[in-house]
Write a protein that holds these residues in place. Sequence first.
Motif, mmCIF file in Angstrom:
data_model
loop_
_atom_site.group_PDB
_atom_site.id
_atom_site.type_symbol
_atom_site.label_atom_id
_atom_site.label_comp_id
_atom_site.label_asym_id
_atom_site.label_seq_id
_atom_site.Cartn_x
_atom_site.Cartn_y
_atom_site.Cartn_z
ATOM 1 N N ARG A 53 -7.164 -4.526 -0.590
ATOM 2 C CA ARG A 53 -7.690 -3.887 0.618
ATOM 3 C C ARG A 53 -6.597 -3.248 1.469
ATOM 4 N N LEU A 54 -5.494 -3.943 1.674
ATOM 5 C CA LEU A 54 -4.420 -3.410 2.514
ATOM 6 C C LEU A 54 -3.812 -2.152 1.896
ATOM 7 N N LEU A 55 -3.633 -2.154 0.596
ATOM 8 C CA LEU A 55 -3.098 -0.988 -0.112
ATOM 9 C C LEU A 55 -4.070 0.186 -0.010
ATOM 10 N N ALA A 56 -5.348 -0.070 -0.178
ATOM 11 C CA ALA A 56 -6.364 0.985 -0.092
ATOM 12 C C ALA A 56 -6.449 1.556 1.325
ATOM 13 N N ARG A 57 -6.390 0.701 2.326
ATOM 14 C CA ARG A 57 -6.452 1.174 3.711
ATOM 15 C C ARG A 57 -5.226 2.011 4.070
ATOM 16 N N ALA A 85 -3.435 3.748 1.996
ATOM 17 C CA ALA A 85 -3.558 5.013 1.267
ATOM 18 C C ALA A 85 -4.536 5.949 1.970
ATOM 19 N N LYS A 86 -5.648 5.423 2.450
ATOM 20 C CA LYS A 86 -6.618 6.254 3.178
ATOM 21 C C LYS A 86 -5.998 6.829 4.445
ATOM 22 N N HIS A 87 -5.227 6.011 5.121
ATOM 23 C CA HIS A 87 -4.554 6.480 6.334
ATOM 24 C C HIS A 87 -3.516 7.555 5.993
ATOM 25 N N GLY A 88 -2.748 7.339 4.947
ATOM 26 C CA GLY A 88 -1.732 8.303 4.532
ATOM 27 C C GLY A 88 -2.320 9.603 4.013
ATOM 28 N N LEU A 125 -5.917 10.278 -3.454
ATOM 29 C CA LEU A 125 -6.987 10.493 -2.474
ATOM 30 C C LEU A 125 -6.939 11.906 -1.898
ATOM 31 N N GLY A 126 -5.741 12.399 -1.625
ATOM 32 C CA GLY A 126 -5.606 13.760 -1.103
ATOM 33 C C GLY A 126 -6.095 14.801 -2.087
ATOM 34 N N VAL A 133 6.062 1.186 -2.653
ATOM 35 C CA VAL A 133 6.143 2.509 -2.046
ATOM 36 C C VAL A 133 5.653 3.573 -3.031
ATOM 37 N N ARG A 134 6.075 3.487 -4.275
ATOM 38 C CA ARG A 134 5.621 4.446 -5.290
ATOM 39 C C ARG A 134 4.117 4.331 -5.502
ATOM 40 N N HIS A 135 3.615 3.097 -5.544
ATOM 41 C CA HIS A 135 2.188 2.881 -5.736
ATOM 42 C C HIS A 135 1.406 3.500 -4.581
ATOM 43 N N LEU A 136 1.888 3.297 -3.379
ATOM 44 C CA LEU A 136 1.230 3.864 -2.208
ATOM 45 C C LEU A 136 1.292 5.392 -2.234
ATOM 46 N N ASP A 137 2.444 5.953 -2.603
ATOM 47 C CA ASP A 137 2.568 7.415 -2.727
ATOM 48 C C ASP A 137 1.562 7.973 -3.732
#
Length: 99
Positions: free
Chosen positions: A15-19, A21-24, A84-85, A74-78
């Motif tokens: 959930r934290l990773l998904a949130r 990513a949505k914010h980014g 998503l973008g 960091v790479r996973h989040l990027d």
Amino acid sequence: MQDLMTMIAALRRPRLLARAAKHGAQDYDRDRHLQRLLGYGALPGSGAALMQLMEMEKDVNAQRLAEDAAYSLVRHLDLLIALLGEAQLYKASRAAQYQ
């Protein structure tokens, strides 16, 4: 084979990773983000970029699940932000085609 949007909707991540990513994804800049992840040069179309990003994210997620020391949050989040973008751009381009 499932369509791209169904495949993205089926992703299940913490959930934290998904949130995050949505914010980014709100500040997603295709030229800057995609070139950093896919390499410099001509950028692929949204559909092709989505396929590449999904494959890369799948590998990074496997590292996360295996608790691999090479895993980079960091790479996973990027990758998730770019995924998503690109999904938003793909969805918008598909909607424009049908109008």
